[in-house]
Design a protein around this motif. Sequence first.
Motif, PDB file in Angstrom:
ATOM      1  N   MET A 104       0.844  -1.176   0.000  1.00  0.00           N
ATOM      2  CA  MET A 104       0.000   0.000   0.000  1.00  0.00           C
ATOM      3  C   MET A 104       0.889   1.239   0.000  1.00  0.00           C
ATOM      4  SD  MET A 104      -2.921   1.452   2.639  1.00  0.00           S
ATOM      5  CE  MET A 104      -3.219  -0.164   3.236  1.00  0.00           C
ATOM      6  N   LYS A 105       0.511   2.207  -0.810  1.00  0.00           N
ATOM      7  CA  LYS A 105       1.223   3.481  -0.861  1.00  0.00           C
ATOM      8  C   LYS A 105       0.324   4.541  -0.248  1.00  0.00           C
ATOM      9  CE  LYS A 105       4.625   2.279  -3.877  1.00  0.00           C
ATOM     10  NZ  LYS A 105       5.314   2.750  -5.028  1.00  0.00           N
ATOM     11  N   GLU A 106       0.949   5.566   0.316  1.00  0.00           N
ATOM     12  CA  GLU A 106       0.192   6.610   0.995  1.00  0.00           C
ATOM     13  C   GLU A 106       0.691   7.972   0.535  1.00  0.00           C
ATOM     14  OE1 GLU A 106      -1.195   6.017   5.219  1.00  0.00           O
ATOM     15  OE2 GLU A 106       0.344   7.544   5.531  1.00  0.00           O
ATOM     16  N   LEU A 107      -0.255   8.866   0.311  1.00  0.00           N
ATOM     17  CA  LEU A 107       0.059  10.233  -0.070  1.00  0.00           C
ATOM     18  C   LEU A 107      -0.590  11.166   0.938  1.00  0.00           C
ATOM     19  CD1 LEU A 107       1.178  12.303  -2.170  1.00  0.00           C
ATOM     20  CD2 LEU A 107      -1.044  12.120  -3.319  1.00  0.00           C
ATOM     21  N   LYS A 108       0.239  11.949   1.634  1.00  0.00           N
ATOM     22  CA  LYS A 108      -0.268  12.963   2.564  1.00  0.00           C
ATOM     23  C   LYS A 108      -0.158  14.293   1.848  1.00  0.00           C
ATOM     24  CE  LYS A 108       1.069  10.400   6.646  1.00  0.00           C
ATOM     25  NZ  LYS A 108       1.853  10.330   7.865  1.00  0.00           N
ATOM     26  N   ILE A 109      -1.282  15.022   1.813  1.00  0.00           N
ATOM     27  CA  ILE A 109      -1.318  16.230   0.997  1.00  0.00           C
ATOM     28  C   ILE A 109      -2.310  17.226   1.583  1.00  0.00           C
ATOM     29  CG2 ILE A 109      -3.112  15.356  -0.571  1.00  0.00           C
ATOM     30  CD1 ILE A 109      -1.283  16.490  -2.872  1.00  0.00           C
ATOM     31  N   ASP A 110      -2.058  18.516   1.360  1.00  0.00           N
ATOM     32  CA  ASP A 110      -3.040  19.520   1.746  1.00  0.00           C
ATOM     33  C   ASP A 110      -4.277  19.339   0.874  1.00  0.00           C
ATOM     34  OD1 ASP A 110      -1.452  20.702   3.686  1.00  0.00           O
ATOM     35  OD2 ASP A 110      -0.661  22.241   2.330  1.00  0.00           O
ATOM     36  N   ALA A 111      -5.442  19.388   1.501  1.00  0.00           N
ATOM     37  CA  ALA A 111      -6.705  19.215   0.774  1.00  0.00           C
ATOM     38  C   ALA A 111      -7.058  20.518   0.076  1.00  0.00           C
ATOM     39  CB  ALA A 111      -7.805  18.766   1.726  1.00  0.00           C
ATOM     40  N   LYS A 112      -6.350  20.793  -0.999  1.00  0.00           N
ATOM     41  CA  LYS A 112      -6.568  21.987  -1.815  1.00  0.00           C
ATOM     42  C   LYS A 112      -6.760  21.546  -3.260  1.00  0.00           C
ATOM     43  CE  LYS A 112      -3.684  25.016   0.996  1.00  0.00           C
ATOM     44  NZ  LYS A 112      -2.532  25.925   0.995  1.00  0.00           N
ATOM     45  N   VAL A 113      -7.691  22.191  -3.932  1.00  0.00           N
ATOM     46  CA  VAL A 113      -8.000  21.835  -5.313  1.00  0.00           C
ATOM     47  C   VAL A 113      -6.750  21.872  -6.189  1.00  0.00           C
ATOM     48  CG1 VAL A 113      -9.330  22.496  -7.362  1.00  0.00           C
ATOM     49  CG2 VAL A 113     -10.414  22.561  -5.118  1.00  0.00           C
ATOM     50  N   GLU A 114      -5.852  22.815  -5.930  1.00  0.00           N
ATOM     51  CA  GLU A 114      -4.656  22.918  -6.771  1.00  0.00           C
ATOM     52  C   GLU A 114      -3.726  21.712  -6.629  1.00  0.00           C
ATOM     53  OE1 GLU A 114      -4.037  26.042  -3.404  1.00  0.00           O
ATOM     54  OE2 GLU A 114      -5.672  25.387  -4.668  1.00  0.00           O
ATOM     55  N   ASN A 115      -3.965  20.846  -5.651  1.00  0.00           N
ATOM     56  CA  ASN A 115      -3.156  19.632  -5.493  1.00  0.00           C
ATOM     57  C   ASN A 115      -3.758  18.414  -6.208  1.00  0.00           C
ATOM     58  OD1 ASN A 115      -1.233  20.956  -3.989  1.00  0.00           O
ATOM     59  ND2 ASN A 115      -2.214  20.495  -2.044  1.00  0.00           N
ATOM     60  N   LEU A 116      -4.890  18.607  -6.873  1.00  0.00           N
ATOM     61  CA  LEU A 116      -5.549  17.491  -7.553  1.00  0.00           C
ATOM     62  C   LEU A 116      -4.640  16.823  -8.576  1.00  0.00           C
ATOM     63  CD1 LEU A 116      -8.008  15.726  -8.190  1.00  0.00           C
ATOM     64  CD2 LEU A 116      -8.746  17.508  -9.790  1.00  0.00           C
ATOM     65  N   ASN A 117      -3.917  17.595  -9.372  1.00  0.00           N
ATOM     66  CA  ASN A 117      -3.054  16.997 -10.398  1.00  0.00           C
ATOM     67  C   ASN A 117      -1.989  16.096  -9.781  1.00  0.00           C
ATOM     68  OD1 ASN A 117      -4.450  18.094 -12.540  1.00  0.00           O
ATOM     69  ND2 ASN A 117      -3.132  19.892 -12.682  1.00  0.00           N
ATOM     70  N   GLU A 118      -1.464  16.494  -8.634  1.00  0.00           N
ATOM     71  CA  GLU A 118      -0.464  15.666  -7.943  1.00  0.00           C
ATOM     72  C   GLU A 118      -1.092  14.350  -7.482  1.00  0.00           C
ATOM     73  OE1 GLU A 118       2.512  15.820  -4.068  1.00  0.00           O
ATOM     74  OE2 GLU A 118       1.649  17.686  -4.809  1.00  0.00           O
TER      75      GLU A 118
END
Length: 134
Positions: free
Chosen positions: A1-15
């Motif tokens: 399993m892989k995990e991505l921690k990210i700010d919940a901002k629309v501009e991070n959708l592509n990432e």
Amino acid sequence: MKELKIDAKVENLNEVLAFMDAELEACDCPMKTQISLDIAVEEIFVNIAHYAYGEEGAGGAVLQFDITPEQAQITFIDEGTPYDPLAKEDPDITLSAEDRPIGGLGIFMVKKSMDDVSYKREDNKNIFTIVKKL
């Protein structure tokens, strides 16, 4: 399993999509299935970005990707406002767009396009999981 921690901002959708698509491509996921997953992940992530943290602004999200040659399971975890998108009644798609209330169509499409969807609230976290057979 892989995990991505990210700010919940629309501009991070592509990432988010690039991260998932790389995992899907490594499992030779069919393009039609990948597009279906991209649409579902976009709908859910954007909803978290827009609504989970209310007036406080963006908070974090954790996405867990468990992708095998047989299936993709993606779990979205946030510490935002408690909200079960599956509790809302499905929209009446027999009504015209003008007669239908706004909202709910995106989650309805996710439910129809995935093989399984589930929600739970645990440890003050929203945990929303989608599963798609590859």
